[in-house]
Write a protein that holds these residues in place. Structure first.
Motif, PDB file in Angstrom:
ATOM      1  N   ALA A 104      -6.282   3.275  16.388  1.00  0.00           N
ATOM      2  CA  ALA A 104      -5.140   4.132  16.716  1.00  0.00           C
ATOM      3  C   ALA A 104      -3.955   4.020  15.770  1.00  0.00           C
ATOM      4  CB  ALA A 104      -4.675   3.838  18.141  1.00  0.00           C
ATOM      5  N   ARG A 105      -3.761   2.853  15.122  1.00  0.00           N
ATOM      6  CA  ARG A 105      -2.573   2.677  14.275  1.00  0.00           C
ATOM      7  C   ARG A 105      -2.916   1.784  13.092  1.00  0.00           C
ATOM      8  NH1 ARG A 105       2.243   5.432  14.997  1.00  0.00           N
ATOM      9  NH2 ARG A 105       3.502   3.590  14.629  1.00  0.00           N
ATOM     10  N   GLY A 106      -2.267   2.035  11.977  1.00  0.00           N
ATOM     11  CA  GLY A 106      -2.441   1.171  10.817  1.00  0.00           C
ATOM     12  C   GLY A 106      -1.188   1.127   9.974  1.00  0.00           C
ATOM     13  N   VAL A 107      -0.969  -0.007   9.331  1.00  0.00           N
ATOM     14  CA  VAL A 107       0.142  -0.165   8.379  1.00  0.00           C
ATOM     15  C   VAL A 107      -0.432  -0.687   7.078  1.00  0.00           C
ATOM     16  CG1 VAL A 107       2.256  -1.441   7.827  1.00  0.00           C
ATOM     17  CG2 VAL A 107       1.891  -0.563  10.148  1.00  0.00           C
ATOM     18  N   TYR A 108      -0.148   0.011   5.994  1.00  0.00           N
ATOM     19  CA  TYR A 108      -0.600  -0.404   4.666  1.00  0.00           C
ATOM     20  C   TYR A 108       0.580  -0.892   3.851  1.00  0.00           C
ATOM     21  CZ  TYR A 108      -1.720   0.058  -0.277  1.00  0.00           C
ATOM     22  OH  TYR A 108      -1.850  -0.180  -1.621  1.00  0.00           O
ATOM     23  N   THR A 109       0.432  -2.068   3.239  1.00  0.00           N
ATOM     24  CA  THR A 109       1.495  -2.642   2.416  1.00  0.00           C
ATOM     25  C   THR A 109       1.363  -2.156   0.984  1.00  0.00           C
ATOM     26  OG1 THR A 109       1.390  -4.640   3.781  1.00  0.00           O
ATOM     27  CG2 THR A 109       2.669  -4.762   1.742  1.00  0.00           C
ATOM     28  N   SER A 110       2.161  -1.179   0.635  1.00  0.00           N
ATOM     29  CA  SER A 110       2.252  -0.708  -0.747  1.00  0.00           C
ATOM     30  C   SER A 110       3.356  -1.513  -1.429  1.00  0.00           C
ATOM     31  CB  SER A 110       2.518   0.796  -0.771  1.00  0.00           C
ATOM     32  OG  SER A 110       2.584   1.289  -2.089  1.00  0.00           O
ATOM     33  N   THR A 111       4.103  -0.933  -2.326  1.00  0.00           N
ATOM     34  CA  THR A 111       5.133  -1.652  -3.069  1.00  0.00           C
ATOM     35  C   THR A 111       6.077  -0.667  -3.742  1.00  0.00           C
ATOM     36  OG1 THR A 111       5.522  -3.109  -4.976  1.00  0.00           O
ATOM     37  CG2 THR A 111       3.516  -1.795  -5.013  1.00  0.00           C
ATOM     38  N   GLN A 112       7.299  -1.099  -3.985  1.00  0.00           N
ATOM     39  CA  GLN A 112       8.215  -0.285  -4.777  1.00  0.00           C
ATOM     40  C   GLN A 112       7.809  -0.245  -6.244  1.00  0.00           C
ATOM     41  OE1 GLN A 112      12.471  -1.135  -3.931  1.00  0.00           O
ATOM     42  NE2 GLN A 112      11.724  -2.058  -2.033  1.00  0.00           N
ATOM     43  N   ALA A 113       6.888  -1.110  -6.642  1.00  0.00           N
ATOM     44  CA  ALA A 113       6.428  -1.126  -8.033  1.00  0.00           C
ATOM     45  C   ALA A 113       5.728   0.172  -8.418  1.00  0.00           C
ATOM     46  CB  ALA A 113       5.498  -2.312  -8.268  1.00  0.00           C
ATOM     47  N   VAL A 114       5.270   0.974  -7.434  1.00  0.00           N
ATOM     48  CA  VAL A 114       4.658   2.259  -7.775  1.00  0.00           C
ATOM     49  C   VAL A 114       5.678   3.199  -8.403  1.00  0.00           C
ATOM     50  CG1 VAL A 114       2.917   2.023  -5.966  1.00  0.00           C
ATOM     51  CG2 VAL A 114       5.012   3.310  -5.483  1.00  0.00           C
ATOM     52  N   PHE A 115       6.979   2.905  -8.231  1.00  0.00           N
ATOM     53  CA  PHE A 115       8.033   3.721  -8.836  1.00  0.00           C
ATOM     54  C   PHE A 115       8.271   3.351 -10.299  1.00  0.00           C
ATOM     55  CE2 PHE A 115       9.943   3.598  -4.328  1.00  0.00           C
ATOM     56  CZ  PHE A 115       9.209   4.707  -3.940  1.00  0.00           C
ATOM     57  N   SER A 116       7.702   2.225 -10.749  1.00  0.00           N
ATOM     58  CA  SER A 116       7.892   1.715 -12.106  1.00  0.00           C
ATOM     59  C   SER A 116       9.380   1.480 -12.380  1.00  0.00           C
ATOM     60  CB  SER A 116       7.276   2.675 -13.129  1.00  0.00           C
ATOM     61  OG  SER A 116       7.227   2.073 -14.403  1.00  0.00           O
ATOM     62  N   ASP A 117       9.853   1.826 -13.574  1.00  0.00           N
ATOM     63  CA  ASP A 117      11.253   1.619 -13.947  1.00  0.00           C
ATOM     64  C   ASP A 117      12.081   2.802 -13.456  1.00  0.00           C
ATOM     65  OD1 ASP A 117      13.686   1.131 -15.144  1.00  0.00           O
ATOM     66  OD2 ASP A 117      12.858   0.740 -17.134  1.00  0.00           O
ATOM     67  N   THR A 118      12.996   2.561 -12.531  1.00  0.00           N
ATOM     68  CA  THR A 118      13.834   3.649 -12.004  1.00  0.00           C
ATOM     69  C   THR A 118      15.092   3.864 -12.848  1.00  0.00           C
ATOM     70  OG1 THR A 118      15.027   2.191 -10.485  1.00  0.00           O
ATOM     71  CG2 THR A 118      12.999   3.210  -9.664  1.00  0.00           C
ATOM     72  N   HIS A 119      15.222   3.088 -13.933  1.00  0.00           N
ATOM     73  CA  HIS A 119      16.315   3.265 -14.900  1.00  0.00           C
ATOM     74  C   HIS A 119      17.690   3.247 -14.225  1.00  0.00           C
ATOM     75  CE1 HIS A 119      13.413   4.055 -18.074  1.00  0.00           C
ATOM     76  NE2 HIS A 119      12.793   4.881 -17.236  1.00  0.00           N
ATOM     77  N   GLY A 120      17.870   2.290 -13.333  1.00  0.00           N
ATOM     78  CA  GLY A 120      19.160   2.100 -12.694  1.00  0.00           C
ATOM     79  C   GLY A 120      19.391   2.957 -11.472  1.00  0.00           C
ATOM     80  N   ARG A 121      18.497   3.881 -11.206  1.00  0.00           N
ATOM     81  CA  ARG A 121      18.647   4.783 -10.064  1.00  0.00           C
ATOM     82  C   ARG A 121      18.005   4.169  -8.828  1.00  0.00           C
ATOM     83  NH1 ARG A 121      15.416  10.525  -9.683  1.00  0.00           N
ATOM     84  NH2 ARG A 121      15.946  11.040  -7.503  1.00  0.00           N
TER      85      ARG A 121
END
Length: 316
Positions: A104-121
């Protein structure tokens, strides 16, 4: 409730397991080898591996929810085949088994690293990066996020995705923990200038996972961030709390990029800290996520960085 968890022997997964048990839930943990500490806590152990789909079914049968936390994470030691097998195909195995069993429910642990370099943003969950990745971890977690988890969720899998940034706390054995130790010992030779990340205590990140399971909207992603600080600022704070002098050599991004190019022919023999992948990942890179959505929809909160680091340095 009864939950199945991958990665329960790891840093985030271990804290998540303890918090679930403290709330009175039953936990079934997928383990590749005997895990006496988990067994002593009352966790049901299921022998298996996320790369072996057949080994998942028994432990996942009859559970109310799935936390998929396990991942390959070896910065400076790139192993393309292992990274893809664990982070991409392993995630596919877990989530498709969840679908097949009708959990019925699941949580997957991704990461902010998929955004790579946000260049200060400081970016939110609508941001998407489609360029060249800095590390094998970033690349394979991007594939797992955008080519496995999101498509399955859009096809109806009741899955919530969470995206932590840098996670610190007692019991950590990662590069961050080793860096903190080097600062306290006065052994850190240099710090990359301008590199910045979001920082959150492991207990808060684990709590964020539980909130995502309980309150998250299936198909949605939630950034679990914490304070945004440069690496220099964080290490200066660690030094102050430890009563030692902070590292004084701040290396500019261009110098690290040049060094990364020079080290490429020697990558199989150089120390991890000087591996081209590590140098690229630290060359003034910023990975900054906005957790306003998680705070608003989940009630996610993080402790102040100084408080969390003080507790970490004292083993709390």
């Amino acid at each position: 409730m009864k939950y199945f968890i991958t990665g329960a022997t790891g840093f985030i997964g271990g804290e998540l397991t303890r918090q679930l048990l403290a709330r009175g839930h039953q936990v079934v943990a997928l383990v590749r080898s005997p895990a006496a500490e988990l067994a002593q806590l009352g966790v049901t152990l299921q022998q298996g591996d996320i790369t072996d789909r057949a080994s998942l079914r028994a432990g996942m049968t009859g559970v109310d929810g799935v936390f998929h936390v396990a991942a390959w994470y070896k910065l400076g030691e790139p192993d393309r085949r292992a990274a893809e097998r664990i982070n991409v195909e392993g995630t596919r195995n877990v989530l498709e088994t969840m679908r097949d069993l009708g959990i019925a429910r699941g949580v997957y642990t991704s990461t902010q690293a998929v955004f790579s370099d946000t260049h200060g943003r400081k970016v939110d969950e609508t941001y998407r990066y489609d360029g060249k990745h800095l590390t094998e971890y970033d690349r394979t977690k991007w594939l797992a996020h955008y080519e496995v988890a999101l498509p399955l969720a859009r096809a109806g899998l009741p899955l919530v995705i969470v995206q932590p940034g840098v996670v610190y706390g007692p019991g950590d054995k990662s590069l961050i923990a080793r860096t903190f130790a080097e600062v306290r010992q006065g052994k850190l030779s240099f710090v990359p200038a301008r590199s910045a990340y979001t920082w959150a205590h492991v207990a808060d990140i684990a709590r964020g996972h539980i909130l995502a399971m309980e309150r998250g909207v299936p198909g949605e992603s939630y950034i679990l961030a914490g304070e945004s600080r440069t690496l220099i600022e964080v290490l200066e704070l660690v030094a102050r709390l430890a009563g030692v002098a902070p590292p004084r050599r701040h290396v500019p991004p261009w110098m690290l990029r040049v060094l990364a190019q020079l080290m490429r022919p020697l990558s199989a023999w150089v120390p991890t800290r000087l591996h081209p992948e590590m140098l690229r990942a630290g060359a003034g890179v910023t990975c900054l996520g906005d957790d306003a959505k998680a705070r608003r929809e989940l009630g996610f909160l993080t402790r102040p960085l100084e408080e969390g680091l003080r507790d970490t340095l004292h083993g709390k």
